[in-house]
Every structure is written in C-alpha cells, then in structure tokens.
Design a protein around this motif. Structure first.
Motif, PDB file in Angstrom:
ATOM      1  N   UNK A   7      52.510 -61.316 -72.683  1.00  0.00           N
ATOM      2  CA  UNK A   7      53.767 -60.623 -72.948  1.00  0.00           C
ATOM      3  C   UNK A   7      54.650 -61.438 -73.873  1.00  0.00           C
ATOM      4  N   UNK A   8      55.924 -61.588 -73.493  1.00  0.00           N
ATOM      5  CA  UNK A   8      56.861 -62.353 -74.314  1.00  0.00           C
ATOM      6  C   UNK A   8      57.721 -63.257 -73.436  1.00  0.00           C
ATOM      7  N   UNK A   9      58.141 -64.373 -74.033  1.00  0.00           N
ATOM      8  CA  UNK A   9      59.154 -65.238 -73.435  1.00  0.00           C
ATOM      9  C   UNK A   9      60.433 -65.038 -74.236  1.00  0.00           C
ATOM     10  N   UNK A  10      61.541 -64.785 -73.525  1.00  0.00           N
ATOM     11  CA  UNK A  10      62.822 -64.503 -74.174  1.00  0.00           C
ATOM     12  C   UNK A  10      63.817 -65.587 -73.800  1.00  0.00           C
ATOM     13  N   UNK A  11      64.295 -66.337 -74.792  1.00  0.00           N
ATOM     14  CA  UNK A  11      65.307 -67.363 -74.583  1.00  0.00           C
ATOM     15  C   UNK A  11      66.669 -66.748 -74.909  1.00  0.00           C
ATOM     16  N   UNK A  12      67.644 -66.908 -74.012  1.00  0.00           N
ATOM     17  CA  UNK A  12      68.908 -66.194 -74.106  1.00  0.00           C
ATOM     18  C   UNK A  12      70.086 -67.170 -74.136  1.00  0.00           C
ATOM     19  N   UNK A  13      71.028 -66.904 -75.040  1.00  0.00           N
ATOM     20  CA  UNK A  13      72.257 -67.701 -75.112  1.00  0.00           C
ATOM     21  C   UNK A  13      73.431 -66.778 -75.422  1.00  0.00           C
ATOM     22  N   UNK A  14      74.487 -66.868 -74.605  1.00  0.00           N
ATOM     23  CA  UNK A  14      75.698 -66.090 -74.845  1.00  0.00           C
ATOM     24  C   UNK A  14      76.797 -66.987 -75.400  1.00  0.00           C
ATOM     25  N   UNK A  15      77.486 -66.472 -76.417  1.00  0.00           N
ATOM     26  CA  UNK A  15      78.558 -67.210 -77.072  1.00  0.00           C
ATOM     27  C   UNK A  15      79.900 -66.537 -76.798  1.00  0.00           C
ATOM     28  N   UNK A  34      58.989 -54.388 -82.200  1.00  0.00           N
ATOM     29  CA  UNK A  34      57.531 -54.482 -82.285  1.00  0.00           C
ATOM     30  C   UNK A  34      57.112 -55.858 -82.805  1.00  0.00           C
ATOM     31  N   UNK A  35      56.822 -56.753 -81.858  1.00  0.00           N
ATOM     32  CA  UNK A  35      56.469 -58.123 -82.221  1.00  0.00           C
ATOM     33  C   UNK A  35      55.156 -58.593 -81.598  1.00  0.00           C
ATOM     34  N   UNK A  36      54.519 -57.743 -80.815  1.00  0.00           N
ATOM     35  CA  UNK A  36      53.284 -58.142 -80.126  1.00  0.00           C
ATOM     36  C   UNK A  36      52.066 -57.505 -80.778  1.00  0.00           C
ATOM     37  N   UNK A  37      50.986 -58.260 -80.854  1.00  0.00           N
ATOM     38  CA  UNK A  37      49.764 -57.777 -81.498  1.00  0.00           C
ATOM     39  C   UNK A  37      48.971 -56.870 -80.556  1.00  0.00           C
ATOM     40  N   UNK A  38      48.593 -55.707 -81.056  1.00  0.00           N
ATOM     41  CA  UNK A  38      47.786 -54.768 -80.275  1.00  0.00           C
ATOM     42  C   UNK A  38      46.872 -53.992 -81.212  1.00  0.00           C
ATOM     43  N   UNK A  39      45.579 -54.248 -81.115  1.00  0.00           N
ATOM     44  CA  UNK A  39      44.598 -53.531 -81.936  1.00  0.00           C
ATOM     45  C   UNK A  39      44.935 -53.606 -83.425  1.00  0.00           C
ATOM     46  N   UNK A  40      45.197 -54.821 -83.916  1.00  0.00           N
ATOM     47  CA  UNK A  40      45.518 -55.106 -85.328  1.00  0.00           C
ATOM     48  C   UNK A  40      46.849 -54.514 -85.776  1.00  0.00           C
ATOM     49  N   UNK A  41      47.618 -53.965 -84.844  1.00  0.00           N
ATOM     50  CA  UNK A  41      48.948 -53.449 -85.163  1.00  0.00           C
ATOM     51  C   UNK A  41      49.977 -54.200 -84.336  1.00  0.00           C
ATOM     52  N   UNK A  42      51.252 -53.884 -84.584  1.00  0.00           N
ATOM     53  CA  UNK A  42      52.324 -54.486 -83.813  1.00  0.00           C
ATOM     54  C   UNK A  42      52.893 -53.463 -82.842  1.00  0.00           C
ATOM     55  N   UNK A  43      53.176 -53.913 -81.617  1.00  0.00           N
ATOM     56  CA  UNK A  43      53.713 -53.032 -80.591  1.00  0.00           C
ATOM     57  C   UNK A  43      54.846 -53.739 -79.851  1.00  0.00           C
ATOM     58  N   UNK A  44      55.709 -52.950 -79.226  1.00  0.00           N
ATOM     59  CA  UNK A  44      56.746 -53.517 -78.376  1.00  0.00           C
ATOM     60  C   UNK A  44      56.100 -54.018 -77.090  1.00  0.00           C
ATOM     61  N   UNK A  45      56.818 -54.865 -76.357  1.00  0.00           N
ATOM     62  CA  UNK A  45      56.270 -55.373 -75.102  1.00  0.00           C
ATOM     63  C   UNK A  45      56.074 -54.238 -74.101  1.00  0.00           C
ATOM     64  N   UNK A  46      56.891 -53.187 -74.206  1.00  0.00           N
ATOM     65  CA  UNK A  46      56.758 -52.033 -73.312  1.00  0.00           C
ATOM     66  C   UNK A  46      55.470 -51.261 -73.579  1.00  0.00           C
TER      67      UNK A  46
END
Length: 198
Positions: free
Chosen positions: A71-79, A98-110
């Motif tokens: 999946x993804x790791x999300x680093x969060x900072x509030x200013x 859409x930043x994740x690789x799926x079947x040679x394409x890019x997809x959202x984590x959802x």
C-alpha cells in the motif's frame, strides 16, 4: 523489486502524467504555497510492507506495533492555519491520487487495493537556519493532535465507505501516535515518493 532499467522506463512513461496529476490536485486543494506558505504537508511513499512502533517497551510490557502489507505510507505535518477544510483536501488526495503500480498502470491506493499507514511527522515543517532547524511554522501541539485525529478518522471512514477493490479485499488504515518518537521499518518498491503541500 524494480531494477534500475525498469525504473527508468517507468519514470519515462509515467512521470508526465504524475506531474500533471500532482499539479492539478494541488491547484484544486487550494494550496497556499505563496507568500503565506503551506498549511500542511504530506509525503506519500509506495510500500510492500511497513511496521511502525507506536509504544516503546517498558519493564512490564513489550513494544507495540502496527503493520501493513502492500500500500502506501503517509507522513503528515500540520502547519499554522491548518483547519478541517485542509484535512478534507488531504484525505481526498491520499485516497484518490494515482501513485501505486498496478498492471503497468497507476492506481489509487483504494483501487490497488492497498493498505495505508499514517505516520505523524512534525519535522516536515522545519526550515534550516544556519546549522540548525527551526519549527516556527508548525501548528500548536494540541491543535495538531486534533487535526491528526480527524485526518486518521476521515481516512478510515473514507476507506471503509469506498465501494471498490479495497473494501472487497479487506485492506485497512493504520496510524501512529501523535507527538511521540516512533520506530519505522519499511520495504519499498522504488522508492516511489511524492511530496504534497496544501
């Protein structure tokens, strides 16, 4: 694991689309990276697995961890100036970009489907002054905790309510504890990392 040649081909093929998506999302998210600076920052990193210590060991208890698979790791900072509206835009980006690789394409984590591990990272608000880092732009700790809690809750509810592969696969959202030192272990396929300002 992608080889160096695979990565070169991947970036050549997808970088223009990724940049366009990032710019479009930033403009829609109301980023205020002008004279007043951003209200929040995210780093999203693709992962094959990740493990975060959320409670250190003590004399009586072992350390506690949360773990996710692909999946993804999300680093969060509030200013300073961040609000609920800022959080809503951040959550939308996390769940739909859409930043994740799926079947040679890019997809959202959802749509991957994938998991999400949220890591509070106040140091993203730092600015170098001479040989030292300063964090004058960071939001007050109590306000940051409130927004971080809201962010985690909205990511979880958004993930659950989404009708797609993630819901069917039973993937999940895990998060670290705000304001504490934590230990992170991550296996990443890339690395494939992007920074967002809101």
């Amino acid at each position: 694991m992608l080889s160096r040649i695979d990565l070169m081909h991947f970036y050549e093929k997808y970088s223009p689309g990724i940049m366009a998506s990032s710019e479009q999302d930033t403009s829609k998210s109301g980023s205020s990276s002008g004279s007043n600076g951003p209200l929040a920052k995210l780093i999203i990193q693709q992962c094959l697995s990740a493990r975060l210590q959320v409670k250190p060991p003590s004399d009586d208890e072992e350390a506690e961890y949360v773990e996710v698979e692909r999946g993804i790791v999300v680093y969060v900072c509030f200013l300073k100036g961040a609000s609920k509206a800022t959080v809503e835009k951040m959550v939308k980006t996390v769940l739909t970009i859409r930043l994740s690789e799926k079947d040679t394409k890019l997809a959202s984590v959802s749509d991957l489907p994938g998991n999400v591990l949220i890591v509070p990272q106040a140091t993203l608000g730092g600015k170098a002054k001479g040989k030292m880092m300063q964090y004058h732009s960071n939001i007050a700790k109590d306000q940051g905790l409130e927004l971080y809690t809201l962010f985690c809750h909205m990511c979880q509810t958004g993930f659950i309510s989404s009708k797609g592969p993630s819901q069917e696969a039973g993937t999940t959202v895990k998060h670290g504890t705000y304001g504490n030192r934590q230990v992170l272990s991550i296996v990443t396929n890339g690395p494939f990392t992007h920074i967002f300002e809101f």
